[in-house]
Design a protein around this motif. Structure first.
Motif, PDB file in Angstrom:
ATOM      1  N   LEU A 259      50.938 -41.050 -72.651  1.00 58.73           N
ATOM      2  CA  LEU A 259      50.095 -40.683 -73.800  1.00 58.73           C
ATOM      3  C   LEU A 259      50.843 -40.787 -75.121  1.00 58.73           C
ATOM      4  N   GLY A 260      52.085 -41.244 -75.063  1.00 60.82           N
ATOM      5  CA  GLY A 260      52.848 -41.466 -76.290  1.00 60.82           C
ATOM      6  C   GLY A 260      53.759 -40.324 -76.686  1.00 60.82           C
ATOM      7  N   VAL A 261      53.859 -39.279 -75.875  1.00 63.93           N
ATOM      8  CA  VAL A 261      54.732 -38.147 -76.191  1.00 63.93           C
ATOM      9  C   VAL A 261      56.178 -38.549 -75.917  1.00 63.93           C
ATOM     10  N   ARG A 262      57.064 -38.221 -76.840  1.00 60.18           N
ATOM     11  CA  ARG A 262      58.476 -38.575 -76.720  1.00 60.18           C
ATOM     12  C   ARG A 262      59.356 -37.376 -77.037  1.00 60.18           C
ATOM     13  N   ARG A 263      60.616 -37.470 -76.627  1.00 64.52           N
ATOM     14  CA  ARG A 263      61.585 -36.460 -77.060  1.00 64.52           C
ATOM     15  C   ARG A 263      61.624 -36.427 -78.585  1.00 64.52           C
ATOM     16  N   LEU A 264      62.173 -35.355 -79.118  1.00 63.90           N
ATOM     17  CA  LEU A 264      62.200 -35.208 -80.569  1.00 63.90           C
ATOM     18  C   LEU A 264      62.964 -36.349 -81.237  1.00 63.90           C
ATOM     19  N   ASN A 265      63.972 -36.907 -80.547  1.00 62.85           N
ATOM     20  CA  ASN A 265      64.752 -38.005 -81.121  1.00 62.85           C
ATOM     21  C   ASN A 265      64.098 -39.363 -80.899  1.00 62.85           C
ATOM     22  N   GLY A 266      62.899 -39.373 -80.305  1.00 67.14           N
ATOM     23  CA  GLY A 266      62.171 -40.613 -80.096  1.00 67.14           C
ATOM     24  C   GLY A 266      62.398 -41.271 -78.750  1.00 67.14           C
ATOM     25  N   GLN A 267      63.343 -40.755 -77.982  1.00 63.33           N
ATOM     26  CA  GLN A 267      63.625 -41.342 -76.677  1.00 63.33           C
ATOM     27  C   GLN A 267      62.568 -40.931 -75.658  1.00 63.33           C
ATOM     28  N   ALA A 268      62.563 -41.638 -74.514  1.00 65.04           N
ATOM     29  CA  ALA A 268      61.594 -41.367 -73.459  1.00 65.04           C
ATOM     30  C   ALA A 268      61.825 -39.990 -72.843  1.00 65.04           C
ATOM     31  N   LEU A 269      60.761 -39.414 -72.320  1.00 71.75           N
ATOM     32  CA  LEU A 269      60.870 -38.140 -71.612  1.00 71.75           C
ATOM     33  C   LEU A 269      61.655 -38.340 -70.322  1.00 71.75           C
ATOM     34  N   PRO A 270      62.271 -37.272 -69.788  1.00 71.56           N
ATOM     35  CA  PRO A 270      63.069 -37.419 -68.561  1.00 71.56           C
ATOM     36  C   PRO A 270      62.217 -37.865 -67.374  1.00 71.56           C
ATOM     37  N   LYS A 271      62.860 -38.601 -66.485  1.00 73.39           N
ATOM     38  CA  LYS A 271      62.223 -38.946 -65.213  1.00 73.39           C
ATOM     39  C   LYS A 271      62.812 -38.037 -64.146  1.00 73.39           C
ATOM     40  N   LEU A 272      61.959 -37.271 -63.492  1.00 70.23           N
ATOM     41  CA  LEU A 272      62.411 -36.288 -62.517  1.00 70.23           C
ATOM     42  C   LEU A 272      62.031 -36.721 -61.110  1.00 70.23           C
ATOM     43  N   ASP A 273      62.813 -36.247 -60.141  1.00 70.83           N
ATOM     44  CA  ASP A 273      62.505 -36.528 -58.745  1.00 70.83           C
ATOM     45  C   ASP A 273      61.279 -35.753 -58.284  1.00 70.83           C
ATOM     46  N   LYS A 274      61.085 -34.557 -58.886  1.00 68.60           N
ATOM     47  CA  LYS A 274      59.953 -33.710 -58.532  1.00 68.60           C
ATOM     48  C   LYS A 274      58.921 -33.734 -59.649  1.00 68.60           C
ATOM     49  N   ALA A 275      57.661 -33.596 -59.264  1.00 68.87           N
ATOM     50  CA  ALA A 275      56.622 -33.450 -60.281  1.00 68.87           C
ATOM     51  C   ALA A 275      56.776 -32.088 -60.943  1.00 68.87           C
ATOM     52  N   LEU A 276      56.785 -32.077 -62.263  1.00 74.58           N
ATOM     53  CA  LEU A 276      56.955 -30.837 -63.016  1.00 74.58           C
ATOM     54  C   LEU A 276      55.763 -30.669 -63.953  1.00 74.58           C
ATOM     55  N   PRO A 277      54.850 -29.751 -63.655  1.00 79.83           N
ATOM     56  CA  PRO A 277      53.714 -29.540 -64.564  1.00 79.83           C
ATOM     57  C   PRO A 277      54.197 -29.111 -65.945  1.00 79.83           C
ATOM     58  N   ALA A 278      53.602 -29.693 -66.966  1.00 80.65           N
ATOM     59  CA  ALA A 278      53.973 -29.371 -68.344  1.00 80.65           C
ATOM     60  C   ALA A 278      52.711 -29.278 -69.193  1.00 80.65           C
ATOM     61  N   TRP A 279      52.772 -28.379 -70.147  1.00 80.33           N
ATOM     62  CA  TRP A 279      51.656 -28.179 -71.066  1.00 80.33           C
ATOM     63  C   TRP A 279      52.139 -28.453 -72.488  1.00 80.33           C
ATOM     64  N   LEU A 280      51.274 -28.949 -73.326  1.00 78.07           N
ATOM     65  CA  LEU A 280      51.605 -29.165 -74.724  1.00 78.07           C
ATOM     66  C   LEU A 280      51.127 -27.963 -75.539  1.00 78.07           C
ATOM     67  N   VAL A 281      52.025 -27.339 -76.294  1.00 79.24           N
ATOM     68  CA  VAL A 281      51.649 -26.212 -77.140  1.00 79.24           C
ATOM     69  C   VAL A 281      51.997 -26.515 -78.583  1.00 79.24           C
ATOM     70  N   LEU A 282      51.136 -26.023 -79.469  1.00 80.67           N
ATOM     71  CA  LEU A 282      51.276 -26.225 -80.913  1.00 80.67           C
ATOM     72  C   LEU A 282      51.219 -24.856 -81.585  1.00 80.67           C
ATOM     73  N   PRO A 283      52.352 -24.145 -81.682  1.00 82.42           N
ATOM     74  CA  PRO A 283      52.338 -22.773 -82.207  1.00 82.42           C
ATOM     75  C   PRO A 283      51.751 -22.654 -83.608  1.00 82.42           C
ATOM     76  N   ASP A 284      51.928 -23.666 -84.439  1.00 86.41           N
ATOM     77  CA  ASP A 284      51.362 -23.670 -85.792  1.00 86.41           C
ATOM     78  C   ASP A 284      50.236 -24.682 -85.907  1.00 86.41           C
ATOM     79  N   ASP A 285      49.467 -24.825 -84.840  1.00 87.02           N
ATOM     80  CA  ASP A 285      48.381 -25.798 -84.775  1.00 87.02           C
ATOM     81  C   ASP A 285      48.938 -27.212 -84.979  1.00 87.02           C
ATOM     82  N   THR A 286      48.209 -28.062 -85.658  1.00 88.49           N
ATOM     83  CA  THR A 286      48.658 -29.453 -85.812  1.00 88.49           C
ATOM     84  C   THR A 286      49.605 -29.627 -86.992  1.00 88.49           C
ATOM     85  N   ASN A 287      49.930 -28.511 -87.680  1.00 90.91           N
ATOM     86  CA  ASN A 287      50.740 -28.606 -88.898  1.00 90.91           C
ATOM     87  C   ASN A 287      52.226 -28.401 -88.669  1.00 90.91           C
TER      88      ASN A 287
END
Length: 321
Positions: A259-287
């Motif tokens: 979906l285009g989500v990347r690490r803060l430095n722009g690199q790819a997210l980690p590839k894990l051996d196990k499936a790890l559920p993750a949620w996206l949170v926006l503490p200050d909304d979209t700002n």
């Protein structure tokens, strides 16, 4: 039950006198409920002997800051450099105890220390309100009566079981107690004996504080194979309806990657051996900042339902080595 001094009573207004009378009557109802719950008469007589209505607790509950801090403003205040330094020093000081308790409960010790630091500044600030005063006041105030009545019953049970002396039974304006700031019901459910002396002392015994915090997290599915999450970068076209901690919004890291989500430095997210559920949170909304968080973050949110709290603990834990 003394609510006002004799000197003050001569100038008490009719409104204040009525409030005092209503509070006295309310305390009688609390005592009756506690008797039905099996609290001993000796505990009730001692606990309610000098209960005071604490209007400052009500004010603290109702008080809202005029300007809400953003997360960028909040985190440096919640996790300043001096607290990071102390956290690392105390981690080393209590290293053996923390490792033993961490292994016992399956919780990384750095998170135990981070909770300790954020909740009470490592035990320095635990509150100076008499717990029964605070809880009875908040129950009487009425906005969350059922919750605070229940916590009052739990507090009386703590006294009845002699976990702490009445004159030492102090906490925050909301009745949170000890170095891990447990509410009374949390104490009864999760407090643990960390040093094997048969006591559960979250007020003065660090090992019990650590074990109690770890036991709480373990009960909410903490997994010491993983951390809490990470700050991420979102694409310009991101669909913000995907954010949130609802169960059906969990995706594994590779799904977020697609979906285009990347690490803060722009690199790819980690590839894990196990499936790890993750949620996206926006503490200050979209700002503001965006985070991908894991199940451990959800456990921190059970402790305190504030993203700012959970992120303060998480960021402090990340700085403990």
């Amino acid at each position: 039950m003394t609510l006002y001094s004799a000197a003050a009573s001569s100038t008490t207004t009719p409104v204040e006198s009525s409030e005092e009378m209503r509070f006295e009557q309310y305390l009688e109802k609390l005592q009756a409920e506690a008797r039905q719950a099996g609290i001993s008469e000796s505990t009730l007589q001692a606990a309610f002997a000098n209960v005071e209505y604490r209007p400052r607790a009500v004010t603290a509950d109702r008080n809202q800051p005029e300007k809400k801090l953003t997360l960028d403003e909040y985190l440096p205040r919640a996790v300043p450099d001096w607290k990071v330094k102390q956290a690392n020093e105390l981690y080393q000081k209590h290293y053996d105890t923390l490792q033993r308790i961490g292994q016992q409960y399956g919780v990384q010790p750095r998170f135990i220390v981070a909770l300790w630091g954020v909740e009470s500044n490592f035990g320095r600030f635990t509150g100076n309100y008499r717990v029964i005063d605070a809880l009875a006041t908040m129950a009487f105030e009425g906005r969350r009566e059922a919750f605070f009545r229940s916590e009052t019953m739990a507090a009386l049970k703590i006294l009845d079981e002699q976990h702490i002396a009445l004159d030492e039974f102090k906490g925050s304006w909301a009745g949170a107690m000890g170095q891990c700031q447990f509410m009374p019901s949390s104490f009864l459910a999760y407090a643990a004996d960390g040093n094997g002396d048969g006591k559960k002392d979250i007020w003065t015994t660090e090992a019990d504080v650590f074990a109690s915090a770890a036991n709480y997290l373990a009960h909410f599915d903490w997994n010491d194979e993983f951390t809490w999450g990470r700050q991420v970068r979102l694409p310009a076209t991101f669909d913000y309806t995907l954010a949130g901690r609802e169960a059906d919004k969990a995706k594994d890291l590779q799904q977020w990657q697609a979906l285009g989500v990347r690490r803060l430095n722009g690199q790819a997210l980690p590839k894990l051996d196990k499936a790890l559920p993750a949620w996206l949170v926006l503490p200050d909304d979209t700002n503001g900042r965006a985070y991908l968080v894991y199940g451990n973050y959800n456990a921190l949110m059970r402790w305190n339902r504030s993203h700012y709290f959970a992120l303060a603990v998480s960021h402090l834990a990340d700085k403990i080595r």
